[in-house]
Each structure stands twice: as C-alpha cells, then as structure tokens.
Design an enzyme around this catalytic site. Structure first.
Site, PDB file in Angstrom:
ATOM      1  N   SER A   1       0.854  -1.176   0.000  1.00 47.86           N
ATOM      2  CA  SER A   1       0.000   0.000   0.000  1.00 47.86           C
ATOM      3  C   SER A   1       0.893   1.230   0.000  1.00 47.86           C
ATOM      4  O   SER A   1       1.760   1.361   0.864  1.00 47.86           O
ATOM      5  CB  SER A   1      -0.891  -0.033   1.249  1.00 47.86           C
ATOM      6  OG  SER A   1      -1.711   1.102   1.307  1.00 47.86           O
TER       7      SER A   1
ATOM      8  N   LYS B   1      -0.903  -0.883  -4.506  1.00 42.39           N
ATOM      9  CA  LYS B   1      -2.153  -0.180  -4.168  1.00 42.39           C
ATOM     10  C   LYS B   1      -1.805   1.269  -3.878  1.00 42.39           C
ATOM     11  O   LYS B   1      -0.967   1.555  -3.021  1.00 42.39           O
ATOM     12  CB  LYS B   1      -2.790  -0.856  -2.957  1.00 42.39           C
ATOM     13  CG  LYS B   1      -3.780  -0.007  -2.161  1.00 42.39           C
ATOM     14  CD  LYS B   1      -4.552  -0.868  -1.173  1.00 42.39           C
ATOM     15  CE  LYS B   1      -4.807  -0.161   0.140  1.00 42.39           C
ATOM     16  NZ  LYS B   1      -5.535  -1.022   1.100  1.00 42.39           N
TER      17      LYS B   1
ATOM     18  N   GLU C   1     -11.161   0.693  -3.835  1.00 36.50           N
ATOM     19  CA  GLU C   1     -11.515   0.332  -2.465  1.00 36.50           C
ATOM     20  C   GLU C   1     -12.169   1.515  -1.757  1.00 36.50           C
ATOM     21  O   GLU C   1     -11.628   2.629  -1.750  1.00 36.50           O
ATOM     22  CB  GLU C   1     -10.219  -0.084  -1.753  1.00 36.50           C
ATOM     23  CG  GLU C   1     -10.360  -0.630  -0.363  1.00 36.50           C
ATOM     24  CD  GLU C   1      -8.986  -1.049   0.207  1.00 36.50           C
ATOM     25  OE1 GLU C   1      -8.026  -1.253  -0.578  1.00 36.50           O
ATOM     26  OE2 GLU C   1      -8.881  -1.163   1.434  1.00 36.50           O
TER      27      GLU C   1
HETATM   28  C1  NPQ Z   1      -6.575   0.592   4.487  1.00 35.70           C
HETATM   29  N1  NPQ Z   1      -4.284   0.303   5.430  1.00 35.70           N
HETATM   30  O1  NPQ Z   1      -6.542  -0.389   3.794  1.00 35.70           O
HETATM   31  C2  NPQ Z   1      -5.538   0.870   5.577  1.00 35.70           C
HETATM   32  C3  NPQ Z   1      -5.786   2.048   6.339  1.00 35.70           C
HETATM   33  C4  NPQ Z   1      -4.788   2.593   7.283  1.00 35.70           C
HETATM   34  C5  NPQ Z   1      -2.204  -0.604   4.632  1.00 35.70           C
HETATM   35  O2  NPQ Z   1      -3.526   0.848   3.400  1.00 35.70           O
HETATM   36  C6  NPQ Z   1      -1.815   3.813  11.141  1.00 35.70           C
HETATM   37  C7  NPQ Z   1      -2.445   2.631  11.479  1.00 35.70           C
HETATM   38  C8  NPQ Z   1      -2.067   4.381   9.917  1.00 35.70           C
HETATM   39  C9  NPQ Z   1      -3.347   2.028  10.627  1.00 35.70           C
HETATM   40  C10 NPQ Z   1      -3.246   4.351   7.807  1.00 35.70           C
HETATM   41  C11 NPQ Z   1      -3.403   0.254   4.418  1.00 35.70           C
HETATM   42  C12 NPQ Z   1      -2.973   3.786   9.039  1.00 35.70           C
HETATM   43  C13 NPQ Z   1      -3.616   2.604   9.396  1.00 35.70           C
HETATM   44  C14 NPQ Z   1      -4.144   3.735   6.945  1.00 35.70           C
HETATM   45  C15 NPQ Z   1      -4.516   2.016   8.496  1.00 35.70           C
HETATM   46  O3  NPQ Z   1      -7.518   1.330   4.357  1.00 35.70           O
HETATM   47 MG    MG Z   2      -8.633   0.302   2.820  1.00 38.61          MG
END
Ligand code: NPQ
Ligand code: MG
Length: 374
Positions: A135, A161, A214
């Site tokens: 990501s 992503k 997403e």
């Molecule tokens: C998502 N994660 O899929 C999340 C959201 C996200 C890997 O994209 C600190 C802790 C910061 C958790 C930022 C990815 C964050 C977090 C984004 C989760 O939507």
């Molecule tokens: Mg997400």
C-alpha cells in the site's frame, strides 16, 4: 482454559517513511499489544486500532478503556475461556470489534501454543506462501511517488495499491500505470474520501485496468457503492463498510462490492474473518487480506489467514521492512526470493509462530503496562 491475567502494552514505533492517506499522515505507529496468561500457556496479540479515531471510531486509548472496564472483567470471571467463547462472552458490548479481536487472538495464540497447532493449521490454510502487495501512501509529488513504487517493484511485490483522494487520483494512477506496465496488478484505495457527485469522475479510472477501487464512500453508505458499481467497469471493493458477516452478505447481495478486503480487527476477529471468507467463497467473491500497519505479531496471524483458499488476490501483507526498521518479533517478515519473490512464508510454529522481543516492548512503551486479573 482459565484466563489468569491480561496485560496491555501501549507502544510507539517510528515508521520508515510517513504514511499519508485521505484521512491522516502518520509518522509513528502507536499500537496496543495484549498479552494473556492462561492455565495452559501464554498468548500475544496486536490490536489494530490507530492512535486516533480516524480510520474507524476505535482508537488505542478507547480500546484500552473498553478492555479494562468491560471486556477483561467478563473474560477474567469466566471459568472456560477459549477463542471460540471470547465472542459470546463479550457480545454484550456493542461494537469495539478491534478490542474484541485482539483479546480473541491473544487467547487463540495461547490455546494453539498449548496444543502445538499453528494459526494457519487452525484457520484452514492451504498454502505455505502468500502473494504480497504493498500500500503506497499519498506523496508530496509525482517523482517521489514513482521512486517509492519503483523500489517496491524491485523488491518483488506482486501488486501495488495507491492511496487516492480528490485531487490525487487520475494523474498518479496514469503515471504509475505507465511506470509498471499494463500487466502488473494495480488498485486504489480512497478511504471514504469521495461522494456520489464523483461517480462520473471515478469512471475515468476505467482505462487503467485496475484490479479494484476500495471504499470510495463513507462506510454506512452502501447505496452509493451500488450506484458506482453499476456505473463503472472497475470492480468496487469494500473495506471500512464490512464489519461483520451479516454486512458482507448484504453488500454482496445488493451488488455494492464484487471483491472484499478482510481485516480481522475490523470484523471482530479471526473467527469472524473465516466466516466472511467462507461466505465469499460460496458467493464466488474474491477476498484479500487488508493491513493496519501491523508489527510481526499481527502480521503473522494475517499471513496465516491469507493462506486460506478464498484469498486469491495479493493482500496488504507486506514485509516488516515496508513499515519498520526493526520489528517487535524475533522473526521479521522478509519477502521470499526466486519462485517465492513477492511472497511471505506462512508461519508454521505453534500459535502465531513468532516470538515477541519483550525487551523492545519495554523500551518502546509509551506508558507503564497495565495487568488485569480476575
Ligand atoms: C486501508 N491500510 O486499507 C488501511 C488504512 C490505514 C495498509 O492501506 C496507522 C495505522 C495508519 C493504521 C493508515 C493500508 C494507518 C492505518 C491507513 C490504516 O484502508
Ligand atoms: Mg482500505
């Protein structure tokens, strides 16, 4: 098993680079670890709540509070606590799924260590290696973004992503598609930053052959996701909206989502994750494992889950080094090489299969640990 104590550790870990999404820019991961002692064995788990209530309503201090005041007392007074009974014993508390999930995972870790079974073995893993994506946060500029993406491609990741928001979408997607070529898997995540008025605009992503888009709209708004799914070619995937197997079934039946991101914390645990996985397999809806910037503790369990047969898309199960210079476990997650390039090995030891470096938990603690007993 009898649950003897629950210890909560609040820890801060610097990120290797800032991670910016449509809702926040993070430079440090503040997280909650749960350490349980039972009559049989000890277990560790990670609560995925963020420091602040920005991704969902849960946050670290809120999770600590609900565990201390409601969830832990219910579990500590029960005579038989297993991963299978944590859900029923804590069902009287509305919501707080990330807090419940962490308790269930810690108990499951203890129970599996006692019986010598791995998370993968217990959950139903069918592969030894899982495909990994990464990501990529919103960048200050395009050059920085392309440098970061090139680095991940060189490391072997099997899917990119991009985080998007209004004003950071078509141009970065175009530039990254040019960079990585037409065949590499590419998807986008808006973390609820758009509204119904943006449907035509989001249709302009169709030419880039994305795996999915997403969670473009707020989590409660299933109807606008249905409208988008009907209007564009790119598959719509829900993340924040899917908080239970019931919501997953509703979203699938209404045509709001043709792919589902499973995050065990968001849905209340690994057992509910397996139920959503099984539902999606029955409906031929592909699933993939989301990520919440986990340390090796949470990552180990996620990689085991991602080895179930319905996880046909690469997950946000990146290597430890994507987020942290040093992981909290003795076995950091490192991408494989050769035929296993872009994959992580599913841990095989009892429980999560990883060992917490307890001296680091102490060194990186933000507050003194709290131990709860019956
Ligand atoms: C998502 N994660 O899929 C999340 C959201 C996200 C890997 O994209 C600190 C802790 C910061 C958790 C930022 C990815 C964050 C977090 C984004 C989760 O939507
Ligand atoms: Mg997400």
């Amino acid at each position: 098993m009898k649950l003897e104590s629950i210890t909560l550790h609040r820890v801060a870990m610097p990120l290797v680079r800032p991670f910016e999404t449509s809702f926040a820019r993070q430079t440090t991961r503040v997280l909650l670890l749960v350490h349980v002692r039972t009559s049989e064995a000890e277990g560790w788990a990670e609560c995925v709540a963020m420091e602040g209530p920005l991704y969902s309503s849960e946050y670290v201090e809120g999770a600590e509070h609900v565990i201390r005041s409601y969830l832990a007392p219910a579990l500590l007074k029960a005579t038989d606590v297993t991963a299978e009974t944590v859900g029923p014993l804590t069902a009287f508390v509305v919501g707080h799924r990330m807090a419940k999930a962490a308790l269930e995972a810690a108990v499951l870790d203890a129970q599996l260590r006692a019986s010598g079974v791995s998370f993968g073995g217990y959950l139903g893993a069918v592969t030894d290696w899982v495909d990994c994506g990464v990501s990529v946060g919103i960048s200050p500029d395009l050059d920085t973004l392309l440098d970061e993406v090139s680095g991940y491609v060189d490391e072997g990741y099997r899917r990119i992503k991009l985080k998007i928001k209004p004003g950071w979408d078509l141009i970065p997607v175009y530039a990254v598609r040019e960079l990585i070529g037409p065949d590499m898997l590419l998807q986008v995540d808006a973390n609820t930053a758009y509204s119904a008025a943006d449907i035509a605009h989001l249709g302009r992503l169709d030419p880039f052959n994305l795996v999915l888009i997403e969670q473009p709209f707020v989590e409660e708004d299933i109807a606008t996701h249905v409208a988008l799914a009907r209007a564009i070619e790119t598959p719509v995937c829900l993340d924040e909206s899917i908080v239970s197997v019931g919501v997953a079934l509703d979203a699938i039946e209404r045509g709001a989502t043709s792919v589902i991101n499973i995050k065990p914390g968001r849905v209340g645990g690994y057992l509910e994750s397996v139920r959503i996985h099984d539902l999606c397999v029955a409906h031929e809806v592909p699933v993939w494992c989301g990520g919440m910037l986990e340390t090796g503790v949470g990552r180990a369990a996620n990689v085991a889950l991602a080895a179930l047969p319905g996880f046909i898309l690469p997950g946000d199960t990146s290597a430890s080094s994507r987020y942290f210079a040093e992981d909290l476990v003795e076995e950091p997650f490192v991408l494989g090489t050769g035929e296993h390039a872009g994959q992580l090995a599913v841990p095989t030891g009892p429980g999560t299969g990883v060992t917490v470096r307890e001296h680091l938990v102490r060194d990186w603690a933000l507050v003194a640990p709290v131990t709860l007993r019956g």
